[in-house]
Enzyme design. Structure first.
Site, PDB file in Angstrom:
ATOM      1  N   HIS A  15       0.872  -1.186   0.000  1.00 39.74           N
ATOM      2  CA  HIS A  15       0.000   0.000   0.000  1.00 39.74           C
ATOM      3  C   HIS A  15       0.901   1.226   0.000  1.00 39.74           C
ATOM      4  CE1 HIS A  15      -3.662  -2.308   0.658  1.00 39.74           C
ATOM      5  NE2 HIS A  15      -2.879  -3.118   1.348  1.00 39.74           N
ATOM      6  N   LYS A  95      -7.530  -6.494  -8.071  1.00 43.16           N
ATOM      7  CA  LYS A  95      -7.636  -6.845  -6.650  1.00 43.16           C
ATOM      8  C   LYS A  95      -9.100  -6.837  -6.212  1.00 43.16           C
ATOM      9  CE  LYS A  95      -6.570  -7.399  -2.251  1.00 43.16           C
ATOM     10  NZ  LYS A  95      -5.791  -6.507  -1.417  1.00 43.16           N
ATOM     11  N   HIS A 134      -8.582 -10.462  -1.329  1.00 42.62           N
ATOM     12  CA  HIS A 134      -8.569 -10.328   0.135  1.00 42.62           C
ATOM     13  C   HIS A 134      -9.593 -11.351   0.630  1.00 42.62           C
ATOM     14  CE1 HIS A 134      -8.150  -7.904   3.975  1.00 42.62           C
ATOM     15  NE2 HIS A 134      -9.074  -8.803   4.250  1.00 42.62           N
TER      16      HIS A 134
HETATM   17  O1  DOR Z   1      -4.525  -4.265   7.700  1.00 43.11           O
HETATM   18  C1  DOR Z   1      -4.788  -3.957   6.555  1.00 43.11           C
HETATM   19  N1  DOR Z   1      -4.559  -2.712   6.100  1.00 43.11           N
HETATM   20  N2  DOR Z   1      -5.314  -4.876   5.741  1.00 43.11           N
HETATM   21  C2  DOR Z   1      -5.750  -4.568   4.509  1.00 43.11           C
HETATM   22  O2  DOR Z   1      -6.244  -5.432   3.854  1.00 43.11           O
HETATM   23  C3  DOR Z   1      -5.698  -3.174   4.015  1.00 43.11           C
HETATM   24  C4  DOR Z   1      -4.671  -2.418   4.707  1.00 43.11           C
HETATM   25  C5  DOR Z   1      -4.743  -0.927   4.485  1.00 43.11           C
HETATM   26  O3  DOR Z   1      -4.941  -0.507   3.340  1.00 43.11           O
HETATM   27  O4  DOR Z   1      -4.588  -0.189   5.460  1.00 43.11           O
HETATM   28 ZN    ZN Z   2      -3.315  -5.077   1.605  1.00 47.24          ZN
END
Ligand code: DOR
Ligand code: ZN
Length: 337
Positions: A15, A95, A134
């Site tokens: 991310h 995704k 996911h």
């Molecule tokens: O803990 C997480 N944070 N899991 C995810 O799937 C998304 C991610 C986020 O974008 O902050």
């Molecule tokens: Zn992620």
């Protein structure tokens, strides 16, 4: 062994965020990795060709002169084959998020119905476009991933030519399932190889270790470590590095996400060494991903040396602090500059 050189390390789930946050975090990945899969859960999500192109250009600005390839993704929605064909050369995967399951996933899929999704998923199969998933239901938090296994099976059976990536697996159920279908693959994060729910909530609550899916039981972690260090061809590294400002984590409604990109290679080397498996790290960090995504390795190598690395308390920018996993701790491997 006192040094190890990793050829073309890839982080297959990151991310990067956007704007000021991206300017701080993207260089911390692009310094250490040759490339990575960039997640599309922005606000609004990356779901048009124009958005992919514009986001990639902002990513390129943020990484500056670093030799790093951002593999862009599209946020899953029902798409036509015409649209997907047109955008195919700009993206590496699509995704899929179940609606509302995690950060910025409100626009995700309400119900994963293989009939309703068939036009999009058949088009992706024909275009050799991988589906990243996911994989959590909205059930009890510890069971969400295990409950999702039947969905993965349905997808794997209904779309045998589709490459399906089970993202950030956390359970021994997922470790078992990924080995049962030829078209299933998985990423594993750093934190799920290192911690269990005890580290998150067994003592004082540890907000910087809170993520989705939540870390599970010791036997789950053991299964993840075993398959990762074995070099199994279906498994690749995806950090799911998910930065949030310190105040959003140390808050009575803690945001989900563990920020690991600046410590990932050092901590993985330490883990593989502790498991007498340093020889398999290259597969986990690059070779398997190249085969699964049909990519060529890059010429970028990263050398690690056995020398203490003190993890910073935080990284800083735009008036915010971002706290990495293991802040203030010392790891036994460093990146050679
Ligand atoms: O803990 C997480 N944070 N899991 C995810 O799937 C998304 C991610 C986020 O974008 O902050
Ligand atoms: Zn992620």
């Amino acid at each position: 062994m006192n040094t190890i050189t990793l050829k073309s390390p890839f982080d297959m789930h990151i991310h990067f965020r956007d704007g000021d946050m991206m300017k701080v975090v993207a260089p911390l990945s692009s310094a250490n990795f040759a490339g990575g899969i960039i997640m599309p859960n922005l606000v609004p999500p990356v779901d048009t060709k124009e958005a992919v192109i514009a986001y990639k250009s902002r990513v390129m600005d943020a990484i500056g002169d670093d030799d790093f390839i951002p593999f862009m993704t599209l946020f899953f929605k029902p798409y036509t084959k015409e649209f997907l064909s047109d955008v195919r050369d700009k993206i590496s995967a699509v995704k899929l998020y179940p609606a509302g399951i995690t950060t910025n996933s409100e626009g995700g899929v309400e119900s994963i119905d293989t009939v309703a999704l068939a036009p999009t998923l058949n088009a992706m199969s024909e275009l050799n476009l991988p589906l990243c998933v996911h994989g959590e239901t909205n059930g009890f938090v510890m069971d969400r991933e295990s409950e999702f296994m039947s969905v993965y099976e349905e997808l794997a059976i209904a779309f045998p030519k589709l490459t399906i990536i089970m993202e950030h697996i956390t359970t021994k159920d997922a470790v078992n399932l990924v080995q049962q279908y030829d078209n299933l693959y998985a990423t594993i994060t750093l934190q799920h190889l290192l911690i269990t729910l005890d580290d998150v909530a067994g003592g004082m609550l540890a907000p910087h270790l809170f993520c989705k899916p939540i870390a599970k039981r010791p036997e789950d972690r053991e299964a993840l470590v075993n398959i990762a260090v074995s070099g199994n061809e279906k498994i690749m590294f995806g950090s799911d590095s998910a930065p949030h400002p310190k105040h959003a984590k140390e808050n009575c409604g803690c945001a989900a996400g563990v920020f690991t990109s600046p410590i990932a290679l050092q901590a993985l080397t330490q883990l593989f060494e502790a498991n007498n498996s340093l020889d398999n790290l290259q597969k986990f960090i690059s070779d398997n991903a190249c085969k699964i995504y049909n990519m060529q390795p890059r010429s970028k190598n990263i050398t690690l040396i056995k020398k203490d690395f003190k993890v910073p308390e935080y990284y800083e920018g735009f008036g915010e602090k971002i706290v990495p996993m293991y802040f203030g701790d010392t790891l036994s491997w460093s990146i050679k500059s």
